[in-house]
Design a protein around this motif. Structure first.
Motif, mmCIF file in Angstrom:
data_model
loop_
_atom_site.group_PDB
_atom_site.id
_atom_site.type_symbol
_atom_site.label_atom_id
_atom_site.label_comp_id
_atom_site.label_asym_id
_atom_site.label_seq_id
_atom_site.Cartn_x
_atom_site.Cartn_y
_atom_site.Cartn_z
ATOM 1 N N ASN A 149 0.807 -1.219 0.000
ATOM 2 C CA ASN A 149 0.000 0.000 0.000
ATOM 3 C C ASN A 149 0.841 1.271 0.000
ATOM 4 O OD1 ASN A 149 -2.501 -1.423 0.102
ATOM 5 N ND2 ASN A 149 -2.173 -1.773 2.292
ATOM 6 N N SER A 150 2.172 1.112 0.096
ATOM 7 C CA SER A 150 3.045 2.283 0.159
ATOM 8 C C SER A 150 3.689 2.629 -1.180
ATOM 9 C CB SER A 150 4.139 2.056 1.208
ATOM 10 O OG SER A 150 5.088 1.083 0.774
ATOM 11 N N VAL A 151 3.329 1.881 -2.233
ATOM 12 C CA VAL A 151 3.911 2.120 -3.558
ATOM 13 C C VAL A 151 3.037 3.134 -4.295
ATOM 14 C CG1 VAL A 151 4.653 1.093 -5.729
ATOM 15 C CG2 VAL A 151 4.844 -0.215 -3.596
ATOM 16 N N VAL A 152 3.600 4.326 -4.559
ATOM 17 C CA VAL A 152 2.856 5.419 -5.198
ATOM 18 C C VAL A 152 3.600 5.837 -6.467
ATOM 19 C CG1 VAL A 152 1.988 7.769 -4.947
ATOM 20 C CG2 VAL A 152 1.964 6.203 -2.976
ATOM 21 N N GLY A 206 8.730 9.532 0.234
ATOM 22 C CA GLY A 206 7.336 9.807 0.537
ATOM 23 C C GLY A 206 6.705 8.652 1.263
ATOM 24 N N SER A 207 6.003 7.800 0.512
ATOM 25 C CA SER A 207 5.188 6.763 1.129
ATOM 26 C C SER A 207 5.896 5.435 1.330
ATOM 27 C CB SER A 207 3.935 6.521 0.266
ATOM 28 O OG SER A 207 3.209 7.716 0.086
ATOM 29 N N LEU A 208 6.912 5.108 0.519
ATOM 30 C CA LEU A 208 7.466 3.756 0.480
ATOM 31 C C LEU A 208 8.057 3.352 1.830
ATOM 32 C CD1 LEU A 208 7.845 1.390 -1.492
ATOM 33 C CD2 LEU A 208 10.169 2.259 -1.913
ATOM 34 N N ILE A 209 7.582 2.206 2.333
ATOM 35 C CA ILE A 209 8.014 1.730 3.646
ATOM 36 C C ILE A 209 8.087 0.203 3.612
ATOM 37 C CG2 ILE A 209 5.647 1.619 4.582
ATOM 38 C CD1 ILE A 209 6.789 2.551 7.271
#
Length: 244
Positions: A149-152, A206-209
């Motif tokens: 869900n962290s791939v944007v 940003g979002s990637l975790i």
């Protein structure tokens, strides 16, 4: 007059197949580290993204060796006595292996449950490879598993250069590879990739975790490192085998 014939029969006596598994942690420089305990429920702690080296000691000259390494990469190596296995996803995992020979028929099997416990890592997550695939997508291989869900898509950008000139390219989609929890697949919006293109990838933090809670850091203009192998590369779709 009859003749006597001497017949020499050679018999090779093989030991029955017996196996023993050993394992060590692999240090960052590739050298062997401390030994693991090989027992059921040993739960040897391995930080996500780290590697374990398994070695099978065998008597009886087995001809086939089949590994099943849950949670590891590779997960199912064959016919090797030693293998380095990277663990990326948090959890508890076992290992099974069978050493056998078809003639004379013999085998030995080892199985250990809850041998490995993968725990969060304190290390930063790294981008280890940028591969151009045969279908024209880019595969970004990170050092450990990622939260899907962290791939944007908007946080990535692609640079393509050919003959010193910049080639416009836009990203249509970025998503986690269904078959690999540590690979982000980037699909371009109708743009072709040529073999003589110079390709680079950037990511704005940003979002990637990761699944163990580490935020991926930014990187800029990291170059393509490989092309996906193919037995008939020039006839595959996605990548243009010509030159611009």
């Amino acid at each position: 007059r009859g003749r006597e014939l001497d017949t020499l029969i050679t018999i090779t006596v093989l030991d029955s197949i017996k196996t023993r598994l050993k394992a060590v942690y692999v240090n960052p420089d590739g050298t062997p580290g401390a030994a693991l305990t090989i027992n059921d429920n040993a739960l040897n702690q391995v930080e996500a993204g780290k590697t374990v080296r398994y070695t099978l000691e065998a008597t009886g000259d087995p001809q086939e060796i089949t590994w099943a390494i849950a949670g590891g990469d590779p997960e199912a190596p064959t016919n090797v006595l030693e293998v380095d296995v990277k663990y990326r996803l948090l959890g508890e995992y076992g290992i099974d292996l069978v050493a056998s020979t078809p003639r004379p028929l013999d085998e030995d099997e080892l199985a250990f449950t809850n041998l490995i416990k993968v725990i969060p890592s304190a290390d930063p997550v790294t981008l280890d490879e940028i591969e151009v695939r045969l279908d024209g997508t880019l595969a970004l291989e990170f050092s450990r598993s990622l939260d899907p869900n962290s791939v944007v898509a908007g946080e990535y950008s692609i640079g393509i250069e050919n003959g010193g000139a910049q080639v416009p390219a836009t990203i249509q989609e970025a998503a986690l590879d269904p078959g690999a929890v540590n690979i982000v697949v980037i699909t371009l919006n109708g743009d072709s990739i040529f073999f003589d293109d110079v390709i680079s990838v950037s990511y704005a933090q940003g979002s990637l975790i990761t699944t163990d809670g580490t935020v991926a850091e930014s990187f800029t203009n990291l170059p393509r490192t490989s092309y996906e192998d193919s037995p008939n590369l020039l006839n595959e779709g996605g990548i243009d085998s010509g030159f611009e």
